[in-house]
Design an enzyme around this catalytic site. Sequence first.
Site, short mmCIF file in Angstrom:
data_model
loop_
_atom_site.label_atom_id
_atom_site.label_comp_id
_atom_site.label_asym_id
_atom_site.label_seq_id
_atom_site.Cartn_x
_atom_site.Cartn_y
_atom_site.Cartn_z
NE ARG A 128 -2.68 -0.80 3.43
CZ ARG A 128 -3.51 -0.48 4.39
NH1 ARG A 128 -4.80 -0.36 4.13
NH2 ARG A 128 -3.08 -0.28 5.61
CG ASP A 129 3.86 4.19 1.19
OD1 ASP A 129 3.48 4.94 0.26
OD2 ASP A 129 4.52 4.59 2.16
CB VAL A 130 4.47 0.26 -4.47
CG1 VAL A 130 5.45 0.22 -5.64
CG2 VAL A 130 4.23 -1.15 -3.93
CB THR B 21 3.19 8.24 -1.17
OG1 THR B 21 3.70 7.64 0.03
CG2 THR B 21 4.03 9.48 -1.48
#
Length: 404
Positions: A208-210, A258
């Site tokens: 969920r934050d690649v 992000t």
Amino acid sequence: MDQSDMVMIPNTPTLVAEENVHHKRYASTKNLAQAAQESVALDQIGAPAPMPSRQRGPAIKEPRKNESSPSKDRLPEVGEYFDNDKGDRFIFRQKLGDGAMGHVFLSVHGGRTVAIKTEKHSTGMLPMEIKVLMMVKRNKGKHFCDLIDYGALRREYNYMVISLLGKDLYRLRAEMPTRSFSLNTTTKIALETLEAIEDLHSVGYLSRDVKPSNFAPGIREQGQHKTIFMFDFGLAKKFLDRDNRKIKSRGEVGWRGTVRYGSLQAHKRQDLGRRDDIECWFYMLVEMIVGELPWRHMTDRQVVGQTKAAIRKETRERFFSRLPRQFETIMGMIDGYSFDIRPEYKHLKALIQEIRSEYQIPERCTWDWQTEESEHSELTETTSVMSDMAIMAEQGATNYTDQQ
Ligand SMILES: Nc1ncnc2c1ncn2[C@@H]1O[C@H](COP(=O)(O)OP(=O)(O)OP(=O)(O)O)[C@@H](O)[C@H]1O
């Protein structure tokens, strides 16, 4: 703003997702090892991993004023040290980075340079990271740091000792004169990072934050400079339940991730699945090739979301004009995925390989950042000229919630 699934972490302005809250509770009431151990047991994926026994004794080089007074919730500083129960001493030699949750330091263990990630004891996010690392390492995931040690020092700070990595991909790109990577380096990164994402998914977790700042090459000293590692699992979430069944979408849950790399679904505040990690991966690669994304200078999350929607329609031609044709196919695949679909990792890899053969990129190539100087000096690879604050400002930080 969906307040119900957020929690304020004491002493930090950051809000974290609900599914990580229980780790915070664990860590504040029990020790770190117990929290990670119990979380692992709950998951029932594979056999339980051997867990070192913890709650380390006092080892910080400072006088203890009053034995009965509660310990101070704090982060360690450069120059301090702690000893583990085997008698190994870990000195915080140099600060490598500042995260939203704490500091990361350089240290040495058994002649090997290592990184130590720390957080204030009350933050309690490290058990999640430890748990994810244990899962992927048990599955022999080569794109993940070794977990060398972990624990809590009194009730002051939690730590985990992991493999040292080089500069992250965000910094490495920002330091290129063109702010972009060659097609050779980008396609190699694409293959490495896709494998990392697939490995993470295969143990039942989403990132969920690649994003580029969550990937870094290993270091030459350990013969790992050809591998790209994935780190920072602060927003990771399980997508499989205890019986290995896919967890259904929870619908609208609020913002996760992000801004710059977030998926269309994230902009719609929807629950995220494996396809969303792949969409972030796609934006990350476009930025590496072109040097920027069309929404680079936009700060309003809604406007960024609209601009991402526009590249599917009115600005499509311009967007793809600077990219190999396979990128349009990749975006089409991602946009066709439903919430719980398993991404076609193999097909995606084949498309990247197709780019390499179409552009006649030879198999044996070096990374763009491997200059003569850095080939001989690990420290040039690990010491950064770009501050964490600058990176966070540029990429829209890690905006966990709707409040930021
Ligand atoms: N294993 C490592 N080797 C070298 N440097 C590292 C390592 N892990 C983290 N760092 C450095 O520390 C910084 C912060 O680490 P990390 O992203 O894991 O922390 P965080 O608190 O989760 O941060 P955030 O969520 O704000 O990105 C990284 O950007 C990187 O520069």
